[in-house]
Structures are given as structure tokens and as C-alpha cells.
Design a protein around this motif. Structure first.
Motif, PDB file in Angstrom:
ATOM      1  N   MET A   1       0.815  -1.190   0.000  1.00  0.00           N
ATOM      2  CA  MET A   1       0.000   0.000   0.000  1.00  0.00           C
ATOM      3  C   MET A   1       0.869   1.268   0.000  1.00  0.00           C
ATOM      4  SD  MET A   1      -2.722   0.984   2.842  1.00  0.00           S
ATOM      5  CE  MET A   1      -3.724   2.431   2.762  1.00  0.00           C
ATOM      6  N   TYR A   2       1.872   1.260   0.885  1.00  0.00           N
ATOM      7  CA  TYR A   2       2.784   2.400   0.956  1.00  0.00           C
ATOM      8  C   TYR A   2       3.500   2.586  -0.363  1.00  0.00           C
ATOM      9  CZ  TYR A   2       7.016   4.985   2.172  1.00  0.00           C
ATOM     10  OH  TYR A   2       8.032   5.874   2.198  1.00  0.00           O
ATOM     11  N   ARG A   5       1.279   3.886  -2.980  1.00  0.00           N
ATOM     12  CA  ARG A   5       1.039   5.327  -2.834  1.00  0.00           C
ATOM     13  C   ARG A   5       2.281   6.140  -3.226  1.00  0.00           C
ATOM     14  NH1 ARG A   5      -3.104   6.749   2.046  1.00  0.00           N
ATOM     15  NH2 ARG A   5      -4.849   5.634   1.101  1.00  0.00           N
TER      16      ARG A   5
ATOM     17  N   ARG B 132      -6.587   7.091  10.524  1.00  0.00           N
ATOM     18  CA  ARG B 132      -7.400   6.471   9.480  1.00  0.00           C
ATOM     19  C   ARG B 132      -8.892   6.633   9.743  1.00  0.00           C
ATOM     20  NH1 ARG B 132      -5.433   3.230   5.664  1.00  0.00           N
ATOM     21  NH2 ARG B 132      -7.037   1.627   5.796  1.00  0.00           N
ATOM     22  N   PHE B 172      -1.185  11.293   3.139  1.00  0.00           N
ATOM     23  CA  PHE B 172      -1.446  10.330   2.060  1.00  0.00           C
ATOM     24  C   PHE B 172      -0.459   9.181   2.154  1.00  0.00           C
ATOM     25  CE2 PHE B 172      -0.698   9.066  -2.415  1.00  0.00           C
ATOM     26  CZ  PHE B 172      -1.966   8.596  -2.695  1.00  0.00           C
ATOM     27  N   GLY B 175      -0.907   6.784   4.918  1.00  0.00           N
ATOM     28  CA  GLY B 175      -1.978   5.838   4.721  1.00  0.00           C
ATOM     29  C   GLY B 175      -3.334   6.291   5.201  1.00  0.00           C
ATOM     30  N   ALA B 176      -3.516   7.588   5.330  1.00  0.00           N
ATOM     31  CA  ALA B 176      -4.855   8.060   5.658  1.00  0.00           C
ATOM     32  C   ALA B 176      -5.793   7.668   4.531  1.00  0.00           C
ATOM     33  CB  ALA B 176      -4.847   9.573   5.829  1.00  0.00           C
ATOM     34  N   LYS B 177      -7.081   7.539   4.875  1.00  0.00           N
ATOM     35  CA  LYS B 177      -7.993   7.035   3.867  1.00  0.00           C
ATOM     36  C   LYS B 177      -8.198   8.060   2.773  1.00  0.00           C
ATOM     37  CE  LYS B 177     -10.441   3.754   6.611  1.00  0.00           C
ATOM     38  NZ  LYS B 177     -11.687   3.435   7.314  1.00  0.00           N
ATOM     39  N   ARG B 178      -8.206   7.567   1.548  1.00  0.00           N
ATOM     40  CA  ARG B 178      -8.332   8.468   0.409  1.00  0.00           C
ATOM     41  C   ARG B 178      -9.636   9.230   0.443  1.00  0.00           C
ATOM     42  NH1 ARG B 178      -6.186   5.190  -4.839  1.00  0.00           N
ATOM     43  NH2 ARG B 178      -4.615   4.030  -3.696  1.00  0.00           N
TER      44      ARG B 178
END
Lengths: 654, 435
Positions: A1-2, A5, B132, B172, B175-178
Motif C-alpha cells: 500500500m505504501y 502510494r 485512518r 497520504f 496511509g490516511a484514507k483516500r
């Protein structure tokens, strides 16, 4: 995921750089030449060079108006705008002039003080001069700044005007300059610069014809200035009006604006002071009038001596030139600006009105020769037709309009009717002709149309055509129209120039020429030959001759008085009945019966031509509210002819 | 982006350092050109000294183990806030409370704030998944908004505008929610563009003209006239409005003469460079006459004018080297704090470059914003060096493999498979790193 992104982030960065690169490529590669050109143009600066307005000359080449040298008191634009860089430079200069090191803090402080003192003194001095000229300083400075901004906008980039001295107070004379010179070293950013201003050597003489100039109005700029659509940049720069520019406001100054106006020059500088291109200024063209200024001055004096407001016009018969056109009262052109409020405020004497062309009057009996010609030409009468006058109008129920001679002239032929100025006779002729036919003939002699000299103040006067009456009076012709028109009353008005020109037409045996005021550059002269047989012309001329030269003529007595003229002239008196003159005394914005009467009486007319056999001049004299035409205007007319003879415009006794 | 993770960092460190030095050199040259026209005001000389100091700071920041910065994050942030408050008690310089004057050097606390905020956010976000949720996003936003508002009050719109993109990049990447991030952007945009009516009665003529030009529509006339414009415009000051107007109508000849003058001039200088630049030093005079602030905010125009498209591409290429290698470093690092520090620094630099370059070419409204490593200005240069130092620092530390890889959040929408054989302490919310 990282990591996913991180990829998105990288794509995002790549996107941003792509946008920047595309834009960069567009600007530097696709449009690079355009920007390079713009950059090079912005290195240049442009200066506009002023020029002289054309002169106005009289028929003998005497100067009536010209741009004359004088001095302007100027301030540097950077001083007005308090440009810090300019001020720093001046402070350094002051320090250097005293032999100090301009980088030294102490010297700098001292020089700054000196600068401040001088700046204060300069403002004080400017204020004083402005007050002397009756000007408001903020207003004057505002005009300068707006002017510079407009130039900058017009040119579209930084202009030299932003680094130049600008005239704050114009038209300093030698005395003022001499008293200012010793004060200049104590000022800063101020200078006295040679300049020019409009000067009128004859002051008040012919002021209405010459007219005045003034700073251009926004409306006038919109009206006259060429746009990018009409002409190229250079042409617009050279000929367009900028704020503060002079434009003719009245008279010939306005009429011949196109000719008189100069084209300004143009200087292009590369970098700081390297001239790369120069287009010289082109002075305005001169314009020559048909007026004889000496004659005009003499006649002005004459009219002034009559004690009445009024006007007189002298035309040359062969060419239809205006030799003199006087309107009294006059005003001094050189002091117009200072006296403006007084001139405009004089609602009784109206000094700004050109009474020869702007004011229209009922022509009264001066129209009778034309009525006679109309009757003859239309076959309604012959020179021998006899009409009996019993003192009133035979066709109206109440007898109006009556003959001025209440007991009646008895039976009259044309010549005698003219000599005695019999109303009944001409009312009868008018009745036979009908209003429509009369109007038709009057228009042939120039009434109801602009005379055509080109002066912007000209008015056409009114002759009540059917269409005009329908429109403004909501009626058709009525019988009284014909009676009134025949004797120059009713819905009928004409300027003095109209009347003079109608009489000149008679003098030319029926050849109509529009009056000519400028030799070249004016509107073209119109010429019509009216279908009038010599027989008719002779009869009318004979009648007009008898007015002056035969016992019983309305002006006979007044012309016999005093020194004989030595010239046989033809003329026609007129006493026009007019409503009294009122002014808006109760200030309700209109003039009606409740307002105060300032002047009343009849307008005195005298119009004619001379010499009798071979006419050289035609003239018309009008005195407002002066009463009887023969008694008041007659002697003036006699003097007019005498003066014209002195000047050689009338050469023989004829 | 694949590639050997272990080889990357040292290679990256060398190239990033080289790119930075090259950028500083270009900057000094460009400042030299712009000041030549102004008559040697000594900017290039000062900038050289700043550059030397900057390199030293860069070395220090690269050498000290970066977790130590993390530990100092809160005290550093506190000091920064104190300085930001302190400027308001100092006298105004050129109409704003931006600088602390130390006689030999003017410190700009807002520059320091950029760096300390990145460190603080990285430290704050390094563990956990509390951000999150929407509520969890409040603390990072608060931490950002406090210095941002202080800087906005100075007023320094340009610098304060940097904080939000930086925060966003870090959130971002953490990993915060999009949908949360996107939702906040949407709500913010709507709020900023809500129509608000304003009476024109008390406005001066030129402000009224500008407001009318920017308004959605106008109502009424005469004294009771109202302009209805976006709420963000309604709170703006006159000069800000004029810049926005000058940007939006940058091709209107009337605007070019007034509000858009600066932008117009910048575009001319930039565009006139064409492909290879003019190369004529004597013509440098043009820059002085055209661009008053050319050695700080509009240095990119000078570079574009002097060295043309080729020069600009090389310059941007140097930045790209830093970014690509920076992303590599962020990719190779396994430490949470290090990762966030790296992306934070990248986010800050990208935003600065885009805003600055964009405004010189008419892609952005004009705000006071320096171009990293190029523009004249000590605070900016040194802080950017420090930030790059931190990036390098992250890059050349060996990744600590003891912890699990951070920020590999599982989207909760995906059902968690039941794996009876791989039981992990704390439940199945975390994905087990594969050996």
C-alpha cells in the motif's frame, strides 16, 4: 500500500513537471519570438514632440491668431510622484555639490534635510504661482498625472513622460519669469521652460468669428480620436488628442480644427538616451479668412457707438465673400478664460453669442424685396400692378396685420410700395402667392437653411414650411401665414447673414451664392441662378433705390442728414415686431410671462447693397430692440457704406 | 521502482548532494546577473556565504542520526511557535512581521516552521492508525493549522500556502484514507467558493472594479449594489485580490497595465529567452527595468531569460534528480519516521517549486514564494539545505529491519481471510510481513 502510494506520488510529481515543461515550451519556443519582441520594445521609450497650431489670417494676411512664445513653469513628474529613487539621486547630488561624500551617513542626513527644505519651498512657490493664475494646485497636478497615465496607456509601456518635467502653470510672461528666475536655485524638480500659447493680437475684434480654443474634453476625444481599427500606431500617436491638448471650441478655431491642428512629432529612444527614430512634428496649417480685420475693427467701433446690441454684416457682391461680420457686444479672446464665468453669466447681453449667425430674428420689412420678386416671378403681379392700401389687410376679418401707415397709402405700384414699405401691398401679394409658394421662394434666397460659411455656430433660422408646422405647431398652413411671411413676421426667423446674403443675391441680379468666410479649406460655395428676368430685378432695385434716394422713401430723411455719402445705394428698412426679452428671474428654469422684461421694443433693420448701378457690397444691419429701422439702423448703414468706401470696397458713386 | 534496495542509498546520497550544489551555483549566478543591472548590491556575495552555511547545515543534518530529530520534534516545534509569536512584537519590516533582525542576519521563523512541522508530523504519524478515521485526522490538521494561521497573520500568504500540500502528502503516504482526504478537499473547496454578497458602498473605485471583475455576479445598482463572490475572495485584502485578478485576466491589455503588470513582465522576460537564451550580459539591464523583485521571487524568469528553454530544462532536471532519488530513498527505507520525513521533505520542495515556477509563467497567482536553493534569501536556503540533509540522512542509514514494515494498512473493506495456522498477537488486523 505504501509503495503503491509512493508510485502515485511520483506520478503526481511527474504530472506537475510535465505541466510546467509544456507551458515553458509554449512560452519559450512557440511564442518566444513574440516575447523577445515585447522585451526589446520595453527597452525603448518614446517621447512625443509638441508642435504649433496653425495661424488664422485675415484677407490681407494680417495675423488674427497664432501660437506665441511664452514660458511654462514645470515640475518633474518624479518630483510630483515622489519617486524614491529620483529623490535619492537628488540627495546625492546635493551632497556632491557641497563636496561631501554622498555615501557618508552624516552628509546624507544633511542633504536629505536640504532636499526636504527645497521640496517644501517648491510646493509653496508652485501654490503661489497657481494662486496668481487663479488655479487650484491639486486640480492642476491631477491633470498632469492623468495626462501622463493616459500617454502611458496609449503607448502601452513606460514612457519618457514619466521621467520628464511637465508644465504645471502655462503662459508666464517675461516679467513673471524674471521675478521667478532668482528663486529657482532654492527649488528642486522645478524648471521654467520656453513654450507657446494661443494669442489673439486683435483681442476683442472679430472674436466671434475667430473663436477660442481650450483643453479637449473626453467626449471630443472619443469623437475625433482614431482607434486601432482606423489607423496604425504611429499615425494615432501623432494626431490623436491626449488630455490637456488644445482643441478649437468656437468659431473658425473649431471649424478649421482639422487644418489648424498640428501633428506632433515622435522620438524613439533605445535604452536610455540613444535616439533610434525621429519623426518631426508638423505644424498646423494656416487658414485665411475673407474678413478684413481693419474694416471689422472700424465697423465694431461704429456698432458699439450705436448704444444697442446688434450685428452687421458686409458681403462683397461679386464673390459673396464676408468682408466684415460684427456682433456687439464682444469679448477679449486673450482674457476669455479669466472672464469666462462673467461672460457666461451675462444672460441679458449674451456677449458670447455671435449675433450675425447664431441669433435669428424676424427679418421684418427687409424681406419685402424678396416677396416682390416672388410675386413677379410667379406671375402674380407685374411691376405695374396697382394695389390700393387703406391701412389694413383686406383679407383678414380684423384687418391685421395692418399697414404701419394707419390712414393708408392709397393706390400703389411696386416701386412706390417698396419705397413706402407698404404692408398692405405685400400682404396682398403674399395672399395671392400663398404660403407654400412664398416659402419656396424664400428658401431659394437661402432662408431656412444654414448660410454655409462653415462656422459651427451657424443656425438655419426657421421658415414655416408645412412639414415644420405639422411637426412643431401641429397645424397646416393658415391664411395668416402667407400674410406674415410676406412682411417678414410670423413663423419666420433669419440671421443677419441670411438677410445680407439675400440682398446680395438681389444685387447680383438673382445669382445666389452662399457666403464665403474662408478662402480655402472651408465648405464649397453653392451657386444657383434664380429664374428672374432683368425687368423684375430692375423694378425691385429701383424700389430699393427710392427707399434711400427719393423723397418719401422710408430711409430718405436719415440718409440726407449729415455729410453726403457720395454713393447711391439701394436699401430696405425693417422694423420687426418682437416679443419683449425676458430673463429667468424667478429661477424656475423656464422663461414665461411671470419673468422680468429686460428689453423690449422693435428690432431695427437696414439691409441693402451699393452702389446702385454696379453693386460691390451688400450689407445688413440689425439693432436689437432699437425701434424704427430707418431712424436707428439707417444712419449706421450709411456709415457702413462710408467706411467701406474709405477702405476701397466701394469705388464709384454709381 | 524495483531494483536492489540495499545498493540504492549511497548512490542517491552522492547525486542528491551534487544536484543541490549545482542548484546553489546556478542560483548564485542568476542572482549575480540580476544584481548587475541594479549596480552590485552584494546579493550574490551574501548568497555565497549563505550557501556555505547551508552546506554546513546540510552536513550536520545528514550526519546526526535522524531519530534524534524525531525526539526533539516537540521542543523544536514549541520554539518555532514561540518565534512565530515573537515576530508580532517586533517592528514591522516592509509592511509585515516576517523577520527577526539579528543585525548581521534576518531570521525568518516561517521558514523554520516548515521544517519543524515536517519533523513533528513525521514523528506524530509514525505509528498507529488513529488517523485512518475522520476524528483521528483532527490532531495533524490542528498541528498544521496553528503555525499556518500565525504565518498567514504576518502576513505571508505564500509560505502559509505550503503547509497544506505538505500535510496532505504526508497524510497520504502515511496511509490516511483516500476518501477522507478527498472529502476534506471537497468540503474545503465548497466552503471557499460559497457565494457571499458584499455591499460595494464602502469600497473605493478600484477595489470595486476588481471585486466586480472577480464576482460571480452583481446585484442592484448605485448605493445598494452588491457583488456576490466566492467567500475566499470576500476575506482577501486589496493587493491579494488584485493579484488574483491580474492572474485570471492576464491577457487583458487593461489589466496588464496595472494589476497584472508584474506577471506580464515576468512572462516577457521568461519567454524572451527562447530556446537557448540571450546570452548577452549587457542586456541584463532589461531584467532590472522589468522585474523589481527579480533576485528573490522571480529568479526563475531571469534563468529562463538568460539561458532559455535549455537552461530551464536543465534546472528542472536537477530538481527531478532530487525527487526521483528522494522517492527511491523513501522506497528503500523501512523505518516509519524516516519514510515520513523523506516524503515530507519531497512534498515541501515540490510544492515550493511548482508554486514559484507556476507564478512566473502565469499558471498560478503571484504569492511571495522562493525557489528552493536558487532564490536569494538566507533563511530559505539554509532551511531547504537542512531539509535535504534530513532526506540524505534517511537515505544513508541502514534500514532497521527489526520492525514490521509500516503503513501497510489493510483496507477494511476487504474481508480478512481466516488463517488459523498463522495466528498473530493482537488479532488479524495487520498483515503479516512475508519473509
Amino acid at each position: 500500500m505504501y509503495k503503491h502510494r509512493l508510485k502515485i506520488l511520483l506520478i503526481f510529481i511527474a504530472l506537475m513537471f510535465t505541466v510546467v515543461l509544456v507551458r515553458l515550451g509554449y512560452m519559450q519556443i512557440v511564442r518566444g519570438d513574440f516575447y523577445r519582441q515585447q522585451a526589446e520594445r520595453s527597452l525603448e521609450s518614446v517621447q512625443l514632440l509638441p508642435s504649433y497650431r496653425g495661424r488664422i489670417l485675415d484677407r490681407n494676411g494680417v495675423i488674427l491668431a497664432e501660437d506665441e512664445a511664452c514660458h511654462d513653469f514645470c515640475l518633474d513628474y518624479r518630483f510630483i510622484a515622489a519617486d524614491p529613487r529620483w529623490i535619492r539621486a537628488r540627495v546625492r547630488e546635493i551632497a556632491k555639490a557641497e563636496g561631501m561624500d554622498p555615501r557618508d551617513e552624516k552628509a546624507k542626513a544633511w542633504a536629505t534635510q536640504v532636499y526636504d527644505r527645497r521640496a517644501r519651498y517648491t510646493w509653496q512657490l508652485t501654490g503661489q504661482i497657481a494662486a496668481e493664475f487663479g488655479l487650484e494646485l491639486p486640480e492642476v497636478l491631477g491633470r498632469v498625472c492623468r495626462g501622463v497615465q493616459r500617454v502611458r496607456q496609449a503607448v502601452g509601456r513606460d514612457v519618457r513622460e514619466q521621467r520628464m518635467a511637465h508644465a504645471v502653470i502655462r503662459g508666464l510672461d517675461e516679467r513673471q519669469v524674471n521675478s521667478l528666475r532668482p528663486l529657482m536655485p532654492e527649488t528642486i524638480g522645478a524648471s521654467i521652460v520656453p513654450s507657446h500659447q494661443r494669442r489673439y493680437p486683435f483681442g476683442a475684434t472679430a472674436c466671434h468669428i475667430i473663436g477660442v480654443t481650450g483643453p479637449v474634453f473626453r467626449k471630443e476625444m472619443e469623437r475625433w480620436n482614431l482607434t486601432a481599427h482606423d489607423a496604425g500606431w504611429l499615425k494615432r500617436m501623432r494626431s490623436n488628442y491626449l488630455p490637456g491638448d488644445t482643441i478649437g471650441k468656437m468659431g473658425v478655431e473649431k471649424m478649421a480644427e482639422r487644418l489648424l491642428r498640428p501633428k506632433r512629432g515622435f522620438r524613439r529612444f533605445e535604452r536610455i538616451d540613444e535616439v533610434t527614430e525621429e519623426v518631426p512634428a508638423r505644424p498646423g496649417g494656416d487658414i485665411q479668412l475673407s474678413i478684413d480685420i481693419e474694416l471689422q475693427a472700424k465697423l465694431t467701433q461704429l456698432l458699439a457707438g450705436s448704444g444697442h446690441t446688434g450685428s452687421l454684416v458686409v458681403l462683397s457682391v461679386p464673390k459673396g465673400e464676408v468682408l466684415a461680420m460684427v456682433s456687439w457686444p464682444t469679448y477679449d479672446l486673450n482674457a476669455y478664460r479669466q472672464n469666462y464665468s462673467r461672460l457666461v453669466g451675462d444672460t441679458v447681453n449674451l456677449p458670447l453669442h455671435n449675433r450675425a449667425v447664431t441669433s435669428v430674428y424676424a427679418p421684418g420689412s427687409t424681406i419685402k424685396p424678396i416677396t416682390a420678386l416672388a410675386g413677379l416671378g410667379a406671375g402674380k403681379i407685374t411691376p405695374d400692378t396697382t394695389i390700393t392700401c387703406n391701412g389694413e389687410n383686406p383679407y383678414s376679418r380684423n384687418g391685421k396685420p395692418r399697414c404701419w401707415y394707419r390712414s393708408g397709402h392709397g393706390p400703389l405700384e411696386l416701386v412706390a410700395a417698396l419705397r413706402k414699405s407698404c404692408n398692405s401691398y405685400f400682404v396682398t401679394v403674399g395672399h395671392w402667392l400663398g404660403a407654400k409658394m412664398l416659402v419656396y421662394w424664400m428658401r431659394d434666397f437661402g432662408f431656412g437653411q444654414k448660410p454655409g460659411t462653415g462656422l459651427p455656430e451657424e443656425r438655419s433660422g426657421v421658415i414655416g414650411t408645412e412639414a415644420w408646422l405639422r411637426r412643431y405647431r401641429d397645424r397646416g398652413f393658415v391664411p395668416s401665414d402667407a400674410w406674415n411671411f410676406a412682411i417678414g413676421q410670423g413663423v419666420f426667423s433669419a440671421s443677419v447673414l441670411h438677410v445680407a446674403n439675400a440682398h446680395a443675391t438681389i444685387a447680383r441680379n438673382g445669382v445666389f451664392l452662399s457666403p464665403l468666410l474662408v478662402a480655402e479649406g472651408g465648405p464649397p460655395q453653392t451657386r444657383r441662378e434664380l429664374p428672374l428676368p432683368q425687368l423684375h430685378m430692375d423694378a425691385v432695385a429701383q424700389g430699393m433705390y427710392e427707399v434711400v434716394n427719393v423723397r418719401g422713401g422710408t430711409a430718405y430723411r436719415y440718409f440726407r442728414q449729415g455729410i453726403p455719402l457720395g454713393v447711391e445705394i439701394c436699401g430696405k428698412t425693417g422694423t420687426a415686431q418682437v416679443p419683449p426679452m425676458r430673463i429667468d428671474s424667478n429661477k424656475d428654469g423656464r422663461i414665461d410671462r411671470r419673468d422680468v422684461i429686460v428689453k423690449q421694443g422693435n428690432h431695427a433693420w437696414f439691409a441693402g447693397f451699393g452702389p446702385y448701378r454696379r453693386p460691390q457690397i451688400a450689407f445688413a444691419v440689425l439693432l436689437e430692440y432699437a425701434g424704427s429701422g430707418g431712424r436707428n439702423a439707417g444712419p449706421i448703414a450709411k456709415e457702413v457704406v462710408r467706411i467701406c468706401k474709405e477702405f476701397g470696397y466701394v469705388t464709384e458713386g454709381g | 521502482m524495483a531494483g536492489d534496495e540495499k545498493k540504492m542509498p549511497r548512490f542517491a546520497v552522492v547525486f542528491i548532494t551534487a544536484a543541490m550544489l549545482a542548484l546553489m551555483l546556478v542560483g548564485i549566478l542568476a542572482i549575480r546577473i540580476s544584481e548587475q543591472a541594479e549596480g552590485n548590491s552584494g546579493f550574490a556575495y551574501k548568497q555565497t556565504i549563505f550557501a556555505i552555511v547551508g552546506v554546513i547545515v546540510f552536513a550536520i543534518c545528514a550526519a546526526v542520526p535522524y531519530p534524534k530529530f524525531g525526539k526533539a520534534a516537540y521542543p523544536l516545534f514549541g520554539v518555532t511557535l514561540a518565534l512565530l509569536v515573537l515576530v508580532f512584537f517586533l517592528p514591522e519590516v516592509r509592511g509585515s512581521h516576517r523577520w527577526i533582525d539579528l543585525k548581521f542576519f534576518k531570521v525568518q521563523p516561517s521558514e523554520l516552521a516548515k521544517l519543524s512541522l515536517i519533523i513533528l508530523l513525521a514523528w506524530y504519524l509514525r505509528f498507529g492508525d488513529h488517523y485512518r478515521s475522520l476524528v483521528g485526522l483532527i490532531p495533524p490538521f490542528l498541528l498544521t493549522l496553528v503555525p499556518m494561521m500565525l504565518i498567514l497573520r504576518e502576513p505571508d500568504l505564500g509560505t502559509s500556502l505550503l503547509f497544506l500540500p505538505t500535510l496532505y502528502v504526508m497524510l497520504f503516504m502515511a496511509g490516511a484514507k483516500r476518501r477522507h482526504l478527498f472529502g476534506i478537499v471537497c468540503v474545503g473547496t465548497v466552503l471557499l467558493f460559497i457565494p457571499i454578497p458584499q455591499s460595494t458602498a464602502s469600497m473605493s473605485t478600484d477595489v470595486k472594479e476588481t471585486r466586480k471583475a472577480l464576482a460571480y455576479w452583481t446585484m442592484g445598482s448605485g448605493d445598494s449594489e452588491y457583488v456576490v463572490s466566492a467567500s475566499v475572495l470576500a476575506v482577501m485584502k486589496k493587493h491579494q485580490l488584485e493579484r488574483i485578478d491580474g492572474f485570471l485576466r492576464q491577457d487583458d491589455p487593461r489589466v496588464i497595465q496595472g494589476k497584472g503588470y508584474h506577471l506580464h513582465r515576468s512572462k516577457i522576460v521568461l519567454g524572451s529567452g527562447k530556446v537557448t537564451g540571450r546570452g548577452d550580459w549587457a542586456e541584463a539591464e532589461i531584467y532590472f527595468r522589468m522585474l523589481p523583485d527579480d533576485h528573490t521571487d522571480f529568479i526563475f524568469s531571469i534563468i529562463g531569460g538568460q539561458w532559455g528553454f535549455v537552461g530551464c530544462v536543465i534546472l528542472l532536471g536537477l530538481y527531478i534528480v532530487i525527487f526521483v532519488l528522494g522517492v527511491e530513498i523513501a522506497y528503500a527505507t523501512h523505518d516509519a519516521f524516516g519514510r515520513l520525513l523523506a516524503v515530507g521533505v519531497l512534498g515541501l520542495l515540490v510544492s515550493q517549486i511548482f508554486i514559484n515556477v507556476g507564478m512566473t509563467m502565469g499558471l498560478m497567482p503571484i504569492t511571495g514564494m522562493t525557489l528552493p536553493f536558487i532564490s536569494y534569501g538566507g533563511s530559505s536556503l539554509i532551511i531547504n539545505c537542512a531539509a535535504l540533509g534530513l532526506l540524505v540522512n534517511v537515505g544513508h542509514r541502514k534500514p532497521i529491519l527489526l520492525s514490521r514494515r509500516p503503513f501497510e494498512h489493510k483496507e477494511p473493506t476487504a474481508p480478512i481471510p481466516y488463517r488459523p495456522l498463522e495466528k498473530v498477537a493482537g488479532g488479524a488486523r495487520w498483515e503479516v510481513p512475508k519473509p
